[in-house]
Scaffold this motif. Structure first.
Motif, PDB file in Angstrom:
ATOM      1  N   ALA A  69       0.828  -1.210   0.000  1.00 61.08           N
ATOM      2  CA  ALA A  69       0.000   0.000   0.000  1.00 61.08           C
ATOM      3  C   ALA A  69       0.858   1.254   0.000  1.00 61.08           C
ATOM      4  O   ALA A  69       0.573   2.220  -0.732  1.00 61.08           O
ATOM      5  N   ALA A  70       1.931   1.258   0.785  1.00 61.17           N
ATOM      6  CA  ALA A  70       2.804   2.428   0.847  1.00 61.17           C
ATOM      7  C   ALA A  70       3.543   2.627  -0.473  1.00 61.17           C
ATOM      8  O   ALA A  70       3.683   3.755  -0.963  1.00 61.17           O
ATOM      9  N   ALA A  71       4.032   1.542  -1.066  1.00 58.15           N
ATOM     10  CA  ALA A  71       4.737   1.649  -2.345  1.00 58.15           C
ATOM     11  C   ALA A  71       3.794   2.113  -3.444  1.00 58.15           C
ATOM     12  O   ALA A  71       4.187   2.892  -4.324  1.00 58.15           O
ATOM     13  N   LEU A  72       2.556   1.661  -3.381  1.00 63.31           N
ATOM     14  CA  LEU A  72       1.584   2.082  -4.385  1.00 63.31           C
ATOM     15  C   LEU A  72       1.257   3.561  -4.232  1.00 63.31           C
ATOM     16  O   LEU A  72       1.079   4.274  -5.238  1.00 63.31           O
ATOM     17  N   ALA A  73       1.197   4.045  -3.007  1.00 64.15           N
ATOM     18  CA  ALA A  73       0.964   5.475  -2.785  1.00 64.15           C
ATOM     19  C   ALA A  73       2.104   6.305  -3.382  1.00 64.15           C
ATOM     20  O   ALA A  73       1.863   7.369  -3.973  1.00 64.15           O
ATOM     21  N   ASP A  74       3.335   5.818  -3.260  1.00 63.14           N
ATOM     22  CA  ASP A  74       4.476   6.514  -3.867  1.00 63.14           C
ATOM     23  C   ASP A  74       4.359   6.515  -5.389  1.00 63.14           C
ATOM     24  O   ASP A  74       4.629   7.533  -6.044  1.00 63.14           O
ATOM     25  N   ALA A  75       3.964   5.381  -5.963  1.00 59.36           N
ATOM     26  CA  ALA A  75       3.795   5.299  -7.418  1.00 59.36           C
ATOM     27  C   ALA A  75       2.682   6.226  -7.881  1.00 59.36           C
ATOM     28  O   ALA A  75       2.772   6.831  -8.958  1.00 59.36           O
ATOM     29  N   ALA A  76       1.647   6.347  -7.080  1.00 67.37           N
ATOM     30  CA  ALA A  76       0.546   7.244  -7.422  1.00 67.37           C
ATOM     31  C   ALA A  76       1.011   8.697  -7.410  1.00 67.37           C
ATOM     32  O   ALA A  76       0.670   9.482  -8.301  1.00 67.37           O
ATOM     33  N   ASP A  77       1.801   9.057  -6.416  1.00 67.89           N
ATOM     34  CA  ASP A  77       2.333  10.429  -6.357  1.00 67.89           C
ATOM     35  C   ASP A  77       3.185  10.742  -7.587  1.00 67.89           C
ATOM     36  O   ASP A  77       3.139  11.848  -8.123  1.00 67.89           O
ATOM     37  N   ALA A  78       3.957   9.763  -8.034  1.00 64.22           N
ATOM     38  CA  ALA A  78       4.862   9.978  -9.163  1.00 64.22           C
ATOM     39  C   ALA A  78       4.136  10.103 -10.488  1.00 64.22           C
ATOM     40  O   ALA A  78       4.701  10.613 -11.462  1.00 64.22           O
ATOM     41  N   THR A  79       2.883   9.638 -10.534  1.00 65.12           N
ATOM     42  CA  THR A  79       2.122   9.657 -11.794  1.00 65.12           C
ATOM     43  C   THR A  79       0.856  10.493 -11.693  1.00 65.12           C
ATOM     44  O   THR A  79      -0.042  10.362 -12.518  1.00 65.12           O
ATOM     45  N   GLN A  80       0.787  11.346 -10.684  1.00 60.37           N
ATOM     46  CA  GLN A  80      -0.385  12.202 -10.487  1.00 60.37           C
ATOM     47  C   GLN A  80      -1.669  11.372 -10.473  1.00 60.37           C
ATOM     48  O   GLN A  80      -2.642  11.658 -11.173  1.00 60.37           O
ATOM     49  N   SER A  81      -1.637  10.325  -9.670  1.00 67.74           N
ATOM     50  CA  SER A  81      -2.756   9.397  -9.571  1.00 67.74           C
ATOM     51  C   SER A  81      -3.222   9.321  -8.124  1.00 67.74           C
ATOM     52  O   SER A  81      -2.599   9.879  -7.225  1.00 67.74           O
ATOM     53  N   ARG A  82      -4.315   8.616  -7.903  1.00 64.88           N
ATOM     54  CA  ARG A  82      -4.760   8.332  -6.543  1.00 64.88           C
ATOM     55  C   ARG A  82      -4.805   6.815  -6.365  1.00 64.88           C
ATOM     56  O   ARG A  82      -5.178   6.083  -7.280  1.00 64.88           O
TER      57      ARG A  82
END
Length: 214
Positions: free
Chosen positions: A182-195
């Motif tokens: 979940a934490a890694a996915l949140a980082d990936a979301a931040d990097a791609t302007q995603s939620r």
């Protein structure tokens, strides 16, 4: 890539012939993920770690107008996948390619860099550099698209003895459930302007997670 490719080919050289028959009893949540793809008409979907092609075939049946793509590091698995999609009558709809989930060139492999839907089913737990694979997947999502993931969870609401036994058994097959997904996915979301989102399934047996691009 070559070391992991060799390992996966070794693991699945024989298992691939019985993989779908045996895994259906414990790879829970795959069909729910496919049903939730909510594919746009004529949209393109990519499965990373497509294995035997089972999920792509199911997605093709659920979304008959979708263009289907799959990438896997194992040549042995892809051999099985090609036979399966041909048997299912989907050879013209499914494009399969060999590549490392941590760093493949989607444009070179499939003629497109991004997809309306990207999904990963019980593969991140088998990829050593799974954070890189997650970042790669996020960058393959087209604007307005989604990444969907299902994998083993942390068994948080199941008996401790169950967790120890399951994790020990999975380790024999080079599978390690990712506690910080979940934490890694949140980082990936931040990097791609995603939620992003993540939720437990079946008392923590599995985890469903993903991100949506703006």
């Amino acid at each position: 890539m070559s070391d992991h490719r060799g390992l996966m080919d070794g693991v699945y050289r024989y298992q691939r012939h019985i993989y779908d028959l045996t895994r259906k009893y414990y790879l829970l949540g795959r069909d729910g993920l496919i049903a939730d793809l909510d594919m746009p008409d004529g949209g393109a979907v990519l499965e990373i770690g497509c294995g035997t092609g089972r999920n792509l075939i199911a997605a093709g049946k659920a979304w008959p107008n979708a263009a289907l793509h799959g990438v896997d590091i194992s040549g042995a698995m892809l051999e099985t996948a090609r036979a399966a999609v041909t048997k299912a009558g989907m050879a013209k709809r499914v494009t399969l390619a060999q590549g490392d989930a941590c760093g493949f060139d989607a444009k070179a492999l499939f003629g497109r860099a991004t997809f309306d839907r990207v999904f990963i089913s019980y593969a991140l737990s088998m990829i050593p550099d799974w954070e890189a694979a997650l970042a790669q997947a996020a960058h393959c999502v087209a604007p307005g698209g989604k990444l969907e993931i299902v994998d083993f969870g942390q068994q948080e609401h199941l008996p401790a003895v169950w967790k120890r036994a399951l994790f020990g058994w999975l380790a024999r097959f080079h599978v390690a459930p990712r506690g910080d997904l979940a934490a890694a996915l949140a980082d990936a979301a931040d990097a791609t302007q995603s939620r992003s989102y993540a939720r437990a399934l079946y008392r923590g047996y599995a985890i469903r997670a993903g991100l949506c691009r703006a």
